[in-house]
Design a protein around this motif. Structure first.
Motif, PDB file in Angstrom:
ATOM      1  N   PRO A  65       2.176  12.445  -6.670  1.00  0.00           N
ATOM      2  CA  PRO A  65       2.606  13.728  -6.108  1.00  0.00           C
ATOM      3  C   PRO A  65       2.852  14.751  -7.225  1.00  0.00           C
ATOM      4  O   PRO A  65       3.149  14.370  -8.360  1.00  0.00           O
ATOM      5  N   TYR A  66       2.723  16.014  -6.897  1.00  0.00           N
ATOM      6  CA  TYR A  66       2.991  17.067  -7.867  1.00  0.00           C
ATOM      7  C   TYR A  66       3.515  18.301  -7.146  1.00  0.00           C
ATOM      8  O   TYR A  66       3.281  18.478  -5.951  1.00  0.00           O
ATOM      9  N   ALA A  67       4.237  19.129  -7.873  1.00  0.00           N
ATOM     10  CA  ALA A  67       4.786  20.357  -7.301  1.00  0.00           C
ATOM     11  C   ALA A  67       3.641  21.358  -7.091  1.00  0.00           C
ATOM     12  O   ALA A  67       2.768  21.486  -7.941  1.00  0.00           O
ATOM     13  N   PRO A  68       3.651  22.062  -5.969  1.00  0.00           N
ATOM     14  CA  PRO A  68       2.578  23.029  -5.719  1.00  0.00           C
ATOM     15  C   PRO A  68       2.690  24.234  -6.653  1.00  0.00           C
ATOM     16  O   PRO A  68       3.792  24.638  -7.027  1.00  0.00           O
ATOM     17  N   PRO A  69       1.551  24.809  -7.009  1.00  0.00           N
ATOM     18  CA  PRO A  69       1.585  26.021  -7.830  1.00  0.00           C
ATOM     19  C   PRO A  69       2.275  27.162  -7.078  1.00  0.00           C
ATOM     20  O   PRO A  69       2.108  27.308  -5.864  1.00  0.00           O
ATOM     21  N   HIS A  70       3.042  27.941  -7.805  1.00  0.00           N
ATOM     22  CA  HIS A  70       3.813  29.032  -7.181  1.00  0.00           C
ATOM     23  C   HIS A  70       2.923  30.117  -6.592  1.00  0.00           C
ATOM     24  O   HIS A  70       3.308  30.772  -5.629  1.00  0.00           O
ATOM     25  N   ASP A  71       1.725  30.299  -7.149  1.00  0.00           N
ATOM     26  CA  ASP A  71       0.869  31.393  -6.693  1.00  0.00           C
ATOM     27  C   ASP A  71       0.290  31.190  -5.293  1.00  0.00           C
ATOM     28  O   ASP A  71      -0.308  32.093  -4.737  1.00  0.00           O
ATOM     29  N   ARG A  72       0.481  30.011  -4.694  1.00  0.00           N
ATOM     30  CA  ARG A  72       0.021  29.844  -3.312  1.00  0.00           C
ATOM     31  C   ARG A  72       1.164  29.730  -2.315  1.00  0.00           C
ATOM     32  O   ARG A  72       0.940  29.507  -1.135  1.00  0.00           O
ATOM     33  N   ALA A  73       2.374  29.925  -2.743  1.00  0.00           N
ATOM     34  CA  ALA A  73       3.545  29.779  -1.876  1.00  0.00           C
ATOM     35  C   ALA A  73       3.478  30.681  -0.642  1.00  0.00           C
ATOM     36  O   ALA A  73       3.935  30.295   0.433  1.00  0.00           O
ATOM     37  N   ARG A  74       2.898  31.841  -0.769  1.00  0.00           N
ATOM     38  CA  ARG A  74       2.844  32.758   0.376  1.00  0.00           C
ATOM     39  C   ARG A  74       1.872  32.290   1.458  1.00  0.00           C
ATOM     40  O   ARG A  74       1.892  32.785   2.573  1.00  0.00           O
ATOM     41  N   PHE A  75       1.017  31.301   1.135  1.00  0.00           N
ATOM     42  CA  PHE A  75       0.038  30.778   2.092  1.00  0.00           C
ATOM     43  C   PHE A  75       0.425  29.428   2.680  1.00  0.00           C
ATOM     44  O   PHE A  75      -0.214  28.942   3.596  1.00  0.00           O
ATOM     45  N   THR A  76       1.433  28.793   2.109  1.00  0.00           N
ATOM     46  CA  THR A  76       1.745  27.402   2.466  1.00  0.00           C
ATOM     47  C   THR A  76       3.184  27.243   2.908  1.00  0.00           C
ATOM     48  O   THR A  76       4.002  28.157   2.761  1.00  0.00           O
ATOM     49  N   GLU A  77       3.474  26.049   3.430  1.00  0.00           N
ATOM     50  CA  GLU A  77       4.846  25.649   3.765  1.00  0.00           C
ATOM     51  C   GLU A  77       4.979  24.175   3.441  1.00  0.00           C
ATOM     52  O   GLU A  77       3.980  23.450   3.381  1.00  0.00           O
ATOM     53  N   PRO A  78       6.181  23.695   3.184  1.00  0.00           N
ATOM     54  CA  PRO A  78       6.375  22.283   2.850  1.00  0.00           C
ATOM     55  C   PRO A  78       5.958  21.355   4.001  1.00  0.00           C
ATOM     56  O   PRO A  78       6.171  21.684   5.173  1.00  0.00           O
ATOM     57  N   LEU A  79       5.367  20.208   3.653  1.00  0.00           N
ATOM     58  CA  LEU A  79       5.018  19.197   4.656  1.00  0.00           C
ATOM     59  C   LEU A  79       6.248  18.568   5.276  1.00  0.00           C
ATOM     60  O   LEU A  79       6.239  18.173   6.417  1.00  0.00           O
ATOM     61  N   ILE A  80       7.296  18.423   4.503  1.00  0.00           N
ATOM     62  CA  ILE A  80       8.485  17.703   4.952  1.00  0.00           C
ATOM     63  C   ILE A  80       9.413  18.606   5.709  1.00  0.00           C
ATOM     64  O   ILE A  80       9.633  19.709   5.510  1.00  0.00           O
TER      65      ILE A  80
END
Length: 112
Positions: A97-112
């Motif tokens: 597992p790895y932390a998601p890049p910050h530059d895509r935060a506006r397009f994604t949400e946590p799975l958990i």
């Protein structure tokens, strides 16, 4: 596998069985080496397996399984090749597992 009797797993493995771990460049050959490797792998307790998904078509099976000994956790994506009712080959990936890049935060949400 859930019984942690890794020698008993040999009953479903072909004598010519191989397990490939491409990420580490390792090849495990034969049911005996498979059993010994799993039995001697350092663990804090019995291994528990959660099947997330299995997909099968003909002699090919793919599994997504979460594994833990209560301390260590991992996820294995495994590609099985069957022949004559036995497992001939597994190619297995253990992604980290790895932390998601910050530059895509506006397009994604946590799975958990």
């Amino acid at each position: 596998m859930a019984t942690n009797d890794f020698h008993a797993v040999g009953a479903v493995l072909a004598q010519e069985f191989t397990l490939e771990w491409p990420q580490s460049g390792e090849l495990i050959r034969g049911p005996r080496n498979f059993a010994l490797l799993n039995a001697e792998y350092p663990a804090q307790g019995p291994w528990r397996f959660t099947i997330n998904q299995i997909v099968a078509q003909g002699e090919t099976v793919v599994s997504d399984v979460s594994v833990t000994d209560g301390v260590q956790q991992g996820r294995a994506i495994s590609f099985f090749t069957l022949a004559g009712g036995k497992i001939m080959k597994i190619v297995e990936f253990w992604p980290e597992p790895y932390a998601p890049p910050h530059d895509r935060a506006r397009f994604t949400e946590p799975l958990i």
